[in-house]
Design a protein around this motif. Structure first.
Motif, PDB file in Angstrom:
ATOM      1  N   ASN A   1       3.466 -22.819  -3.823  1.00 40.71           N
ATOM      2  CA  ASN A   1       3.803 -22.893  -2.412  1.00 40.71           C
ATOM      3  C   ASN A   1       4.052 -24.345  -1.993  1.00 40.71           C
ATOM      4  O   ASN A   1       5.031 -24.653  -1.306  1.00 40.71           O
TER       5      ASN A   1
ATOM      6  N   THR B   1       4.405 -17.134  -3.120  1.00 42.42           N
ATOM      7  CA  THR B   1       3.827 -16.472  -1.950  1.00 42.42           C
ATOM      8  C   THR B   1       2.734 -15.424  -2.182  1.00 42.42           C
ATOM      9  O   THR B   1       2.087 -15.033  -1.214  1.00 42.42           O
TER      10      THR B   1
ATOM     11  N   GLN C   1       0.820  -1.224   0.000  1.00 37.72           N
ATOM     12  CA  GLN C   1       0.000   0.000   0.000  1.00 37.72           C
ATOM     13  C   GLN C   1       0.852   1.271   0.000  1.00 37.72           C
ATOM     14  O   GLN C   1       0.465   2.283  -0.559  1.00 37.72           O
TER      15      GLN C   1
ATOM     16  N   VAL D   1       3.633  -8.057  -7.999  1.00 32.96           N
ATOM     17  CA  VAL D   1       4.834  -8.562  -7.338  1.00 32.96           C
ATOM     18  C   VAL D   1       4.679 -10.068  -7.154  1.00 32.96           C
ATOM     19  O   VAL D   1       3.573 -10.603  -7.265  1.00 32.96           O
TER      20      VAL D   1
ATOM     21  N   ASN E   1       0.435 -14.243  -5.535  1.00 27.71           N
ATOM     22  CA  ASN E   1      -0.735 -14.221  -6.418  1.00 27.71           C
ATOM     23  C   ASN E   1      -1.487 -15.551  -6.399  1.00 27.71           C
ATOM     24  O   ASN E   1      -0.943 -16.584  -6.791  1.00 27.71           O
TER      25      ASN E   1
ATOM     26  N   THR F   1       4.479  -1.043  -6.364  1.00 25.38           N
ATOM     27  CA  THR F   1       5.306  -1.758  -7.337  1.00 25.38           C
ATOM     28  C   THR F   1       6.235  -0.794  -8.081  1.00 25.38           C
ATOM     29  O   THR F   1       6.002   0.409  -8.114  1.00 25.38           O
TER      30      THR F   1
HETATM   31  N1  ACO Z   1       1.047  -7.214  -6.805  1.00 32.17           N
HETATM   32  C1  ACO Z   1       1.166  -5.898  -6.580  1.00 32.17           C
HETATM   33  N2  ACO Z   1       0.300  -5.193  -5.844  1.00 32.17           N
HETATM   34  C2  ACO Z   1      -0.733  -5.861  -5.290  1.00 32.17           C
HETATM   35  C3  ACO Z   1      -0.923  -7.231  -5.477  1.00 32.17           C
HETATM   36  C4  ACO Z   1       0.026  -7.920  -6.284  1.00 32.17           C
HETATM   37  N3  ACO Z   1      -0.058  -9.220  -6.524  1.00 32.17           N
HETATM   38  N4  ACO Z   1      -2.037  -7.598  -4.818  1.00 32.17           N
HETATM   39  C5  ACO Z   1      -2.528  -6.498  -4.227  1.00 32.17           C
HETATM   40  N5  ACO Z   1      -1.742  -5.449  -4.511  1.00 32.17           N
HETATM   41  C6  ACO Z   1      -1.912  -4.065  -4.051  1.00 32.17           C
HETATM   42  C7  ACO Z   1      -3.274  -3.533  -4.394  1.00 32.17           C
HETATM   43  O1  ACO Z   1      -3.236  -2.895  -5.635  1.00 32.17           O
HETATM   44  C8  ACO Z   1      -3.567  -2.595  -3.268  1.00 32.17           C
HETATM   45  O2  ACO Z   1      -3.018  -1.334  -3.508  1.00 32.17           O
HETATM   46  P1  ACO Z   1      -3.884  -0.041  -3.181  1.00 32.17           P
HETATM   47  O3  ACO Z   1      -4.484  -0.261  -1.839  1.00 32.17           O
HETATM   48  O4  ACO Z   1      -2.887   1.054  -3.211  1.00 32.17           O
HETATM   49  O5  ACO Z   1      -4.919   0.065  -4.241  1.00 32.17           O
HETATM   50  C9  ACO Z   1      -2.799  -3.172  -2.087  1.00 32.17           C
HETATM   51  O6  ACO Z   1      -1.843  -4.073  -2.636  1.00 32.17           O
HETATM   52  C10 ACO Z   1      -3.670  -3.934  -1.137  1.00 32.17           C
HETATM   53  O7  ACO Z   1      -4.452  -4.773  -1.901  1.00 32.17           O
HETATM   54  P2  ACO Z   1      -5.828  -5.363  -1.429  1.00 32.17           P
HETATM   55  O8  ACO Z   1      -6.511  -5.934  -2.601  1.00 32.17           O
HETATM   56  O9  ACO Z   1      -6.549  -4.368  -0.583  1.00 32.17           O
HETATM   57  O10 ACO Z   1      -5.283  -6.408  -0.424  1.00 32.17           O
HETATM   58  P3  ACO Z   1      -5.520  -7.902  -0.328  1.00 32.17           P
HETATM   59  O11 ACO Z   1      -6.192  -8.090   0.942  1.00 32.17           O
HETATM   60  O12 ACO Z   1      -6.029  -8.517  -1.557  1.00 32.17           O
HETATM   61  O13 ACO Z   1      -4.016  -8.373  -0.126  1.00 32.17           O
HETATM   62  C11 ACO Z   1      -2.324  -9.822  -0.756  1.00 32.17           C
HETATM   63  C12 ACO Z   1      -3.104  -8.587  -1.137  1.00 32.17           C
HETATM   64  C13 ACO Z   1      -1.866  -9.693   0.667  1.00 32.17           C
HETATM   65  C14 ACO Z   1      -1.121  -9.926  -1.647  1.00 32.17           C
HETATM   66  C15 ACO Z   1      -3.252 -11.055  -0.980  1.00 32.17           C
HETATM   67  O14 ACO Z   1      -3.406 -11.262  -2.336  1.00 32.17           O
HETATM   68  C16 ACO Z   1      -2.805 -12.323  -0.341  1.00 32.17           C
HETATM   69  O15 ACO Z   1      -3.145 -12.572   0.790  1.00 32.17           O
HETATM   70  N6  ACO Z   1      -2.061 -13.200  -1.084  1.00 32.17           N
HETATM   71  C17 ACO Z   1      -1.694 -14.495  -0.608  1.00 32.17           C
HETATM   72  C18 ACO Z   1      -0.599 -14.417   0.428  1.00 32.17           C
HETATM   73  C19 ACO Z   1      -0.451 -15.740   1.092  1.00 32.17           C
HETATM   74  O16 ACO Z   1      -1.290 -16.182   1.860  1.00 32.17           O
HETATM   75  N7  ACO Z   1       0.653 -16.431   0.743  1.00 32.17           N
HETATM   76  C20 ACO Z   1       0.857 -17.785   1.082  1.00 32.17           C
HETATM   77  C21 ACO Z   1       1.612 -17.983   2.320  1.00 32.17           C
HETATM   78  S1  ACO Z   1       3.168 -17.283   2.252  1.00 32.17           S
HETATM   79  C22 ACO Z   1       4.352 -18.402   2.685  1.00 32.17           C
HETATM   80  O17 ACO Z   1       4.174 -19.560   2.736  1.00 32.17           O
HETATM   81  C23 ACO Z   1       5.634 -17.793   2.934  1.00 32.17           C
END
Ligand code: ACO
Length: 353
Positions: free
Chosen positions: A301, A195, A165, A176, A197, A169
Protein backbone atom coordinates in the motif's frame (compact mmCIF):
# COMPACT_ATOMS: atom_id res chain seq x y z
CA UNK A 1 23.13 36.53 -20.96
CA UNK A 2 23.33 34.24 -17.94
CA UNK A 3 19.69 35.08 -17.21
CA UNK A 4 18.62 34.30 -20.76
CA UNK A 5 20.41 30.99 -20.90
CA UNK A 6 18.96 30.07 -17.50
CA UNK A 7 15.45 30.89 -18.70
CA UNK A 8 16.09 29.06 -21.96
CA UNK A 9 17.31 26.07 -20.04
CA UNK A 10 14.22 26.17 -17.88
CA UNK A 11 12.06 26.40 -20.99
CA UNK A 12 13.86 23.41 -22.39
CA UNK A 13 13.29 21.58 -19.11
CA UNK A 14 9.62 22.52 -19.26
CA UNK A 15 9.35 21.24 -22.84
CA UNK A 16 11.10 18.05 -21.96
CA UNK A 17 8.86 17.69 -18.94
CA UNK A 18 5.75 18.20 -21.06
CA UNK A 19 6.95 15.70 -23.61
CA UNK A 20 7.57 13.14 -20.92
CA UNK A 21 4.20 13.84 -19.38
CA UNK A 22 2.54 13.36 -22.74
CA UNK A 23 4.40 10.15 -23.41
CA UNK A 24 3.32 8.84 -20.05
CA UNK A 25 -0.30 9.90 -20.42
CA UNK A 26 -0.24 8.59 -23.96
CA UNK A 27 0.87 5.22 -22.70
CA UNK A 28 -1.77 4.88 -19.99
CA UNK A 29 -4.44 6.26 -22.31
CA UNK A 30 -3.37 3.75 -24.91
CA UNK A 31 -3.60 0.88 -22.40
CA UNK A 32 -6.96 2.08 -21.15
CA UNK A 33 -8.22 2.59 -24.70
CA UNK A 34 -7.74 -1.11 -25.40
CA UNK A 35 -9.92 -1.91 -22.39
CA UNK A 36 -12.53 0.78 -23.13
CA UNK A 37 -12.94 -0.39 -26.72
CA UNK A 38 -13.24 -3.99 -25.63
CA UNK A 39 -15.88 -2.99 -23.08
CA UNK A 40 -17.85 -1.09 -25.74
CA UNK A 41 -17.90 -4.14 -27.99
CA UNK A 42 -20.16 -5.93 -25.49
CA UNK A 43 -21.21 -3.70 -22.57
CA UNK A 44 -22.35 -5.47 -19.40
CA UNK A 45 -24.59 -4.55 -16.46
CA UNK A 46 -22.62 -2.96 -13.63
CA UNK A 47 -24.31 -2.44 -10.24
CA UNK A 48 -23.17 0.77 -8.54
CA UNK A 49 -24.03 0.24 -4.89
CA UNK A 50 -23.50 3.89 -4.00
CA UNK A 51 -26.12 4.99 -6.49
CA UNK A 52 -27.01 8.27 -4.78
CA UNK A 53 -23.41 9.49 -4.81
CA UNK A 54 -22.88 12.32 -7.31
CA UNK A 55 -19.63 10.96 -8.69
CA UNK A 56 -21.31 7.59 -9.23
CA UNK A 57 -24.21 9.27 -11.02
CA UNK A 58 -21.80 11.18 -13.27
CA UNK A 59 -19.84 7.99 -13.91
CA UNK A 60 -23.07 6.12 -14.71
CA UNK A 61 -24.02 8.83 -17.18
CA UNK A 62 -20.64 8.58 -18.89
CA UNK A 63 -20.71 4.76 -19.02
CA UNK A 64 -24.17 4.77 -20.55
CA UNK A 65 -23.50 7.69 -22.89
CA UNK A 66 -20.30 6.13 -24.25
CA UNK A 67 -21.69 2.59 -24.30
CA UNK A 68 -19.01 1.24 -21.96
CA UNK A 69 -21.45 -0.41 -19.56
CA UNK A 70 -25.11 -0.61 -18.61
CA UNK A 71 -25.03 0.95 -15.15
CA UNK A 72 -27.57 0.10 -12.45
CA UNK A 73 -27.70 2.74 -9.73
CA UNK A 74 -28.67 1.19 -6.40
CA UNK A 75 -30.43 3.61 -4.07
CA UNK A 76 -33.39 5.91 -3.57
CA UNK A 77 -35.03 6.65 -6.92
CA UNK A 78 -36.11 10.21 -6.11
CA UNK A 79 -32.71 11.19 -4.76
CA UNK A 80 -30.91 9.79 -7.78
CA UNK A 81 -33.24 11.49 -10.28
CA UNK A 82 -33.07 14.81 -8.42
CA UNK A 83 -29.27 14.73 -8.30
CA UNK A 84 -29.01 13.76 -11.97
CA UNK A 85 -31.19 16.73 -12.84
CA UNK A 86 -29.18 19.08 -10.62
CA UNK A 87 -26.03 17.87 -12.34
CA UNK A 88 -27.64 18.66 -15.68
CA UNK A 89 -27.36 15.08 -16.88
CA UNK A 90 -29.92 14.25 -19.47
CA UNK A 91 -30.40 10.52 -19.06
CA UNK A 92 -32.85 7.93 -17.90
CA UNK A 93 -30.83 5.81 -15.50
CA UNK A 94 -31.65 2.24 -14.52
CA UNK A 95 -32.29 2.32 -10.79
CA UNK A 96 -32.78 -0.46 -8.23
CA UNK A 97 -34.31 0.91 -5.04
CA UNK A 98 -33.86 -1.55 -2.14
CA UNK A 99 -36.62 0.16 -0.14
CA UNK A 100 -39.21 0.08 -2.85
CA UNK A 101 -40.43 -2.99 -4.69
CA UNK A 102 -40.32 -6.64 -3.89
CA UNK A 103 -36.82 -7.80 -3.07
CA UNK A 104 -37.87 -10.74 -0.89
CA UNK A 105 -36.00 -13.11 -3.20
CA UNK A 106 -32.79 -11.17 -2.48
CA UNK A 107 -33.40 -11.45 1.27
CA UNK A 108 -34.10 -15.17 0.88
CA UNK A 109 -30.92 -15.65 -1.13
CA UNK A 110 -28.81 -13.74 1.40
CA UNK A 111 -30.34 -15.80 4.20
CA UNK A 112 -29.66 -19.03 2.29
CA UNK A 113 -26.01 -18.05 1.79
CA UNK A 114 -25.37 -16.85 5.33
CA UNK A 115 -27.76 -18.80 7.56
CA UNK A 116 -24.98 -21.03 8.83
CA UNK A 117 -22.82 -17.98 9.47
CA UNK A 118 -25.26 -16.62 12.00
CA UNK A 119 -27.55 -14.48 9.83
CA UNK A 120 -31.25 -14.81 10.70
CA UNK A 121 -34.10 -14.40 8.23
CA UNK A 122 -35.21 -11.06 9.62
CA UNK A 123 -31.62 -9.79 9.70
CA UNK A 124 -31.23 -10.77 6.05
CA UNK A 125 -34.39 -8.83 5.12
CA UNK A 126 -33.19 -5.80 7.06
CA UNK A 127 -29.69 -6.01 5.51
CA UNK A 128 -31.10 -6.06 1.96
CA UNK A 129 -33.23 -2.98 2.70
CA UNK A 130 -30.51 -1.01 4.46
CA UNK A 131 -27.11 -2.00 3.11
CA UNK A 132 -26.69 -1.36 -0.60
CA UNK A 133 -23.38 -3.25 -0.65
CA UNK A 134 -25.16 -6.45 0.34
CA UNK A 135 -28.01 -5.62 -2.05
CA UNK A 136 -25.62 -5.16 -4.99
CA UNK A 137 -23.62 -8.26 -4.03
CA UNK A 138 -26.78 -10.41 -4.08
CA UNK A 139 -27.83 -8.75 -7.33
CA UNK A 140 -24.57 -9.89 -8.93
CA UNK A 141 -24.62 -13.30 -7.24
CA UNK A 142 -28.13 -13.95 -8.62
CA UNK A 143 -27.15 -12.83 -12.10
CA UNK A 144 -29.26 -9.65 -12.22
CA UNK A 145 -26.05 -7.69 -12.75
CA UNK A 146 -22.72 -8.79 -14.19
CA UNK A 147 -20.36 -6.75 -12.02
CA UNK A 148 -20.28 -4.44 -9.02
CA UNK A 149 -18.49 -1.26 -8.01
CA UNK A 150 -18.41 0.29 -4.54
CA UNK A 151 -16.04 1.99 -2.10
CA UNK A 152 -16.35 5.76 -2.64
CA UNK A 153 -18.18 6.41 0.61
CA UNK A 154 -16.88 3.66 2.92
CA UNK A 155 -13.72 2.41 4.50
CA UNK A 156 -12.22 -0.11 2.09
CA UNK A 157 -12.95 -3.20 4.28
CA UNK A 158 -16.61 -2.15 4.66
CA UNK A 159 -17.05 -2.22 0.89
CA UNK A 160 -15.06 -5.42 0.49
CA UNK A 161 -16.69 -7.63 3.15
CA UNK A 162 -20.21 -7.95 1.61
CA UNK A 163 -18.99 -9.14 -1.82
CA UNK A 164 -16.47 -11.48 -0.14
CA UNK A 165 -19.28 -13.00 1.93
CA UNK A 166 -21.90 -13.16 -0.82
CA UNK A 167 -20.02 -13.62 -4.11
CA UNK A 168 -16.79 -15.09 -2.81
CA UNK A 169 -13.73 -16.21 -4.70
CA UNK A 170 -13.52 -17.89 -8.10
CA UNK A 171 -13.07 -21.63 -8.33
CA UNK A 172 -9.58 -22.70 -7.26
CA UNK A 173 -8.92 -19.27 -5.75
CA UNK A 174 -8.47 -18.88 -2.01
CA UNK A 175 -7.32 -15.30 -1.72
CA UNK A 176 -8.34 -12.19 -3.56
CA UNK A 177 -5.94 -9.27 -3.90
CA UNK A 178 -5.89 -5.64 -5.01
CA UNK A 179 -3.76 -4.84 -8.06
CA UNK A 180 -2.68 -1.40 -9.26
CA UNK A 181 -1.45 -0.77 -12.77
CA UNK A 182 1.03 2.11 -12.75
CA UNK A 183 2.17 3.61 -16.01
CA UNK A 184 5.34 5.64 -16.48
CA UNK A 185 7.12 6.84 -19.56
CA UNK A 186 7.80 3.69 -21.58
CA UNK A 187 7.14 1.45 -18.64
CA UNK A 188 4.21 -0.14 -16.92
CA UNK A 189 4.21 -2.09 -13.66
CA UNK A 190 1.51 -4.09 -11.91
CA UNK A 191 1.73 -3.97 -8.12
CA UNK A 192 0.10 -6.34 -5.62
CA UNK A 193 -1.20 -6.86 -3.07
CA UNK A 194 -2.00 -3.24 -2.35
CA UNK A 195 -5.34 -3.55 -0.57
CA UNK A 196 -6.44 -6.88 0.96
CA UNK A 197 -4.10 -9.39 2.62
CA UNK A 198 -2.37 -8.03 5.70
CA UNK A 199 0.43 -10.57 6.11
CA UNK A 200 0.41 -13.12 3.28
CA UNK A 201 2.35 -16.37 3.68
CA UNK A 202 4.27 -18.04 0.83
CA UNK A 203 1.19 -19.79 -0.60
CA UNK A 204 -0.80 -16.57 -0.63
CA UNK A 205 2.10 -14.65 -2.18
CA UNK A 206 2.33 -17.29 -4.90
CA UNK A 207 -1.40 -17.06 -5.59
CA UNK A 208 -1.31 -13.27 -5.70
CA UNK A 209 1.58 -13.42 -8.18
CA UNK A 210 -0.43 -15.64 -10.55
CA UNK A 211 -3.51 -13.41 -10.38
CA UNK A 212 -1.42 -10.32 -11.02
CA UNK A 213 0.30 -11.91 -14.01
CA UNK A 214 -3.16 -12.62 -15.44
CA UNK A 215 -4.14 -8.99 -15.01
CA UNK A 216 -1.00 -7.93 -16.89
CA UNK A 217 -1.94 -10.21 -19.79
CA UNK A 218 -5.42 -8.72 -19.85
CA UNK A 219 -3.70 -5.41 -20.67
CA UNK A 220 -1.58 -7.10 -23.35
CA UNK A 221 1.55 -7.01 -21.20
CA UNK A 222 3.71 -10.16 -20.94
CA UNK A 223 4.37 -10.63 -17.20
CA UNK A 224 7.83 -10.84 -15.60
CA UNK A 225 7.39 -11.16 -11.86
CA UNK A 226 9.62 -10.22 -8.93
CA UNK A 227 8.89 -11.05 -5.32
CA UNK A 228 10.17 -8.09 -3.41
CA UNK A 229 11.89 -7.86 -0.06
CA UNK A 230 14.78 -6.00 1.56
CA UNK A 231 17.20 -8.83 0.75
CA UNK A 232 18.55 -10.27 -2.49
CA UNK A 233 18.32 -14.05 -3.03
CA UNK A 234 18.97 -15.02 0.58
CA UNK A 235 21.36 -12.19 1.49
CA UNK A 236 19.35 -11.75 4.69
CA UNK A 237 17.80 -14.94 5.99
CA UNK A 238 14.95 -14.72 8.45
CA UNK A 239 11.24 -15.45 8.69
CA UNK A 240 10.28 -12.30 6.81
CA UNK A 241 12.58 -12.78 3.81
CA UNK A 242 11.77 -16.51 3.71
CA UNK A 243 8.16 -15.87 2.64
CA UNK A 244 8.87 -14.33 -0.76
CA UNK A 245 11.85 -16.68 -1.23
CA UNK A 246 9.65 -19.72 -0.63
CA UNK A 247 6.85 -18.27 -2.76
CA UNK A 248 9.29 -18.24 -5.69
CA UNK A 249 9.94 -21.97 -5.14
CA UNK A 250 6.19 -22.62 -5.11
CA UNK A 251 5.81 -20.71 -8.38
CA UNK A 252 8.83 -22.20 -10.12
CA UNK A 253 7.55 -25.71 -9.27
CA UNK A 254 4.05 -24.90 -10.54
CA UNK A 255 3.58 -26.26 -14.10
CA UNK A 256 0.84 -23.67 -14.68
CA UNK A 257 3.29 -20.80 -14.30
CA UNK A 258 4.37 -19.84 -17.80
CA UNK A 259 6.10 -16.53 -17.10
CA UNK A 260 9.52 -15.71 -15.60
CA UNK A 261 9.49 -15.16 -11.86
CA UNK A 262 12.27 -14.75 -9.31
CA UNK A 263 13.18 -13.37 -5.91
CA UNK A 264 13.33 -12.56 -3.18
CA UNK A 265 14.95 -9.39 -4.38
CA UNK A 266 15.18 -5.71 -3.57
CA UNK A 267 13.09 -3.28 -5.58
CA UNK A 268 16.09 -1.83 -7.43
CA UNK A 269 17.26 -5.31 -8.41
CA UNK A 270 13.82 -5.94 -9.88
CA UNK A 271 13.80 -2.70 -11.86
CA UNK A 272 17.39 -1.99 -12.94
CA UNK A 273 18.71 -4.00 -15.85
CA UNK A 274 22.38 -3.47 -14.92
CA UNK A 275 21.89 -5.07 -11.52
CA UNK A 276 20.00 -8.02 -13.01
CA UNK A 277 22.63 -8.52 -15.69
CA UNK A 278 25.55 -7.92 -13.33
CA UNK A 279 25.57 -9.20 -9.76
CA UNK A 280 22.47 -11.37 -10.23
CA UNK A 281 22.94 -12.67 -13.77
CA UNK A 282 21.70 -16.08 -12.58
CA UNK A 283 18.23 -14.67 -11.98
CA UNK A 284 15.34 -15.98 -14.05
CA UNK A 285 14.54 -12.40 -15.01
CA UNK A 286 16.62 -11.08 -17.87
CA UNK A 287 14.87 -7.77 -18.20
CA UNK A 288 13.31 -5.68 -15.42
CA UNK A 289 10.18 -7.02 -13.77
CA UNK A 290 6.76 -5.54 -14.54
CA UNK A 291 4.84 -7.53 -11.93
CA UNK A 292 5.93 -6.42 -8.47
CA UNK A 293 4.74 -8.53 -5.55
CA UNK A 294 5.14 -6.90 -2.16
CA UNK A 295 5.84 -8.97 0.98
CA UNK A 296 2.92 -7.55 2.97
CA UNK A 297 0.13 -4.99 2.89
CA UNK A 298 2.16 -2.25 4.56
CA UNK A 299 4.83 -2.42 1.87
CA UNK A 300 2.31 -2.81 -0.98
CA UNK A 301 0.00 0.00 0.00
CA UNK A 302 2.82 2.42 0.88
CA UNK A 303 4.86 1.40 -2.16
CA UNK A 304 2.27 2.05 -4.84
CA UNK A 305 1.26 5.36 -3.26
CA UNK A 306 4.89 6.55 -3.27
CA UNK A 307 5.20 5.58 -6.93
CA UNK A 308 1.97 7.36 -7.75
CA UNK A 309 2.65 10.58 -5.84
CA UNK A 310 6.43 10.99 -6.08
CA UNK A 311 7.14 8.93 -9.18
CA UNK A 312 4.29 10.60 -11.02
CA UNK A 313 2.74 7.36 -12.21
CA UNK A 314 -0.73 7.24 -13.67
CA UNK A 315 -2.59 4.68 -11.54
CA UNK A 316 -5.44 2.39 -12.49
CA UNK A 317 -6.92 0.34 -9.67
CA UNK A 318 -7.35 -1.13 -7.24
CA UNK A 319 -8.46 -4.01 -9.44
CA UNK A 320 -9.78 -6.74 -7.18
CA UNK A 321 -8.63 -10.07 -8.59
CA UNK A 322 -9.73 -13.60 -7.77
CA UNK A 323 -13.44 -12.90 -7.18
CA UNK A 324 -16.05 -15.21 -8.66
CA UNK A 325 -17.66 -12.21 -10.41
CA UNK A 326 -16.03 -8.87 -11.24
CA UNK A 327 -16.16 -6.60 -8.19
CA UNK A 328 -14.03 -3.53 -7.59
CA UNK A 329 -13.77 -1.55 -4.39
CA UNK A 330 -12.73 2.03 -5.10
CA UNK A 331 -10.90 4.38 -2.80
CA UNK A 332 -12.71 7.24 -1.13
CA UNK A 333 -11.05 10.03 -3.07
CA UNK A 334 -11.45 8.43 -6.50
CA UNK A 335 -12.67 10.54 -9.40
CA UNK A 336 -15.26 9.91 -12.10
CA UNK A 337 -12.57 8.80 -14.55
CA UNK A 338 -11.29 6.21 -12.01
CA UNK A 339 -14.82 4.85 -11.64
CA UNK A 340 -15.35 4.63 -15.39
CA UNK A 341 -11.95 2.96 -15.90
CA UNK A 342 -12.65 0.33 -13.26
CA UNK A 343 -16.16 -0.22 -14.63
CA UNK A 344 -14.59 -0.86 -18.05
CA UNK A 345 -12.16 -3.41 -16.64
CA UNK A 346 -15.08 -5.08 -14.82
CA UNK A 347 -17.05 -5.24 -18.09
CA UNK A 348 -14.12 -6.82 -19.90
CA UNK A 349 -13.84 -9.38 -17.08
CA UNK A 350 -17.55 -10.09 -17.27
CA UNK A 351 -17.30 -10.70 -21.03
CA UNK A 352 -15.12 -13.76 -20.41
CA UNK A 353 -17.38 -15.22 -17.70
N1 ACO B 1 -9.49 -13.51 0.10
C1 ACO B 1 -10.67 -14.11 -0.10
N2 ACO B 1 -11.63 -14.19 0.84
C2 ACO B 1 -11.38 -13.62 2.03
C3 ACO B 1 -10.17 -12.97 2.31
C4 ACO B 1 -9.19 -12.94 1.28
N3 ACO B 1 -8.02 -12.35 1.43
N4 ACO B 1 -10.22 -12.52 3.57
C5 ACO B 1 -11.42 -12.85 4.07
N5 ACO B 1 -12.12 -13.52 3.14
C6 ACO B 1 -13.48 -14.05 3.27
C7 ACO B 1 -13.60 -14.96 4.46
O1 ACO B 1 -13.35 -16.28 4.08
C8 ACO B 1 -15.02 -14.75 4.90
O2 ACO B 1 -15.90 -15.57 4.19
P1 ACO B 1 -17.06 -16.31 4.97
O3 ACO B 1 -17.67 -15.31 5.88
O4 ACO B 1 -17.97 -16.76 3.89
O5 ACO B 1 -16.43 -17.43 5.73
C9 ACO B 1 -15.33 -13.32 4.49
O6 ACO B 1 -14.35 -12.96 3.53
C10 ACO B 1 -15.26 -12.35 5.62
O7 ACO B 1 -14.08 -12.60 6.29
P2 ACO B 1 -13.82 -12.22 7.79
O8 ACO B 1 -12.61 -12.92 8.24
O9 ACO B 1 -15.08 -12.36 8.58
O10 ACO B 1 -13.65 -10.69 7.59
P3 ACO B 1 -12.52 -9.77 8.00
O11 ACO B 1 -13.10 -8.85 8.95
O12 ACO B 1 -11.25 -10.45 8.27
O13 ACO B 1 -12.36 -8.97 6.63
C11 ACO B 1 -10.94 -8.16 5.00
C12 ACO B 1 -11.63 -9.38 5.54
C13 ACO B 1 -11.94 -7.05 4.86
C14 ACO B 1 -10.38 -8.48 3.64
C15 ACO B 1 -9.77 -7.80 5.97
O14 ACO B 1 -8.77 -8.74 5.83
C16 ACO B 1 -9.19 -6.44 5.81
O15 ACO B 1 -9.67 -5.51 6.42
N6 ACO B 1 -8.09 -6.29 5.01
C17 ACO B 1 -7.39 -5.06 4.89
C18 ACO B 1 -8.15 -4.06 4.05
C19 ACO B 1 -7.52 -2.71 4.20
O16 ACO B 1 -7.59 -2.07 5.23
N7 ACO B 1 -6.83 -2.29 3.12
C20 ACO B 1 -5.98 -1.17 3.13
C21 ACO B 1 -6.63 0.07 2.70
S1 ACO B 1 -7.24 -0.03 1.11
C22 ACO B 1 -6.70 1.26 0.17
O17 ACO B 1 -5.80 1.96 0.47
C23 ACO B 1 -7.41 1.39 -1.08
Amino acid sequence: AAMTSGAARRRLDMNEYRERLEARLGKSREMMRVVLNKAKSNPKRVALSEGTNEKMIRAAYQMQDEGIAEPILVGNTKTILRKAEELGLDFDPTIANPRDGDWDHYADRLHELRKRKGLTKSEAAETIRRDTNYFASVMVEMGDADAMLTGLTHHYPTGLRPPLQVIGTAENVNYVAGVYMLTFKNRVVFCADTTVNLDPDEEILAEITKHTAEVARRFNVEPRAALLSYSNFGSVRNEGTAKPRNAVKVLQDDPEVDFPVDGEMQADTALVEDILEGTYDFADLETPANVLIFPNLEAGNIGYKLLQRLGGAEAIGPMLVGMDKPVHVLQRGDEVKDIVNLAATAVVDAQTE
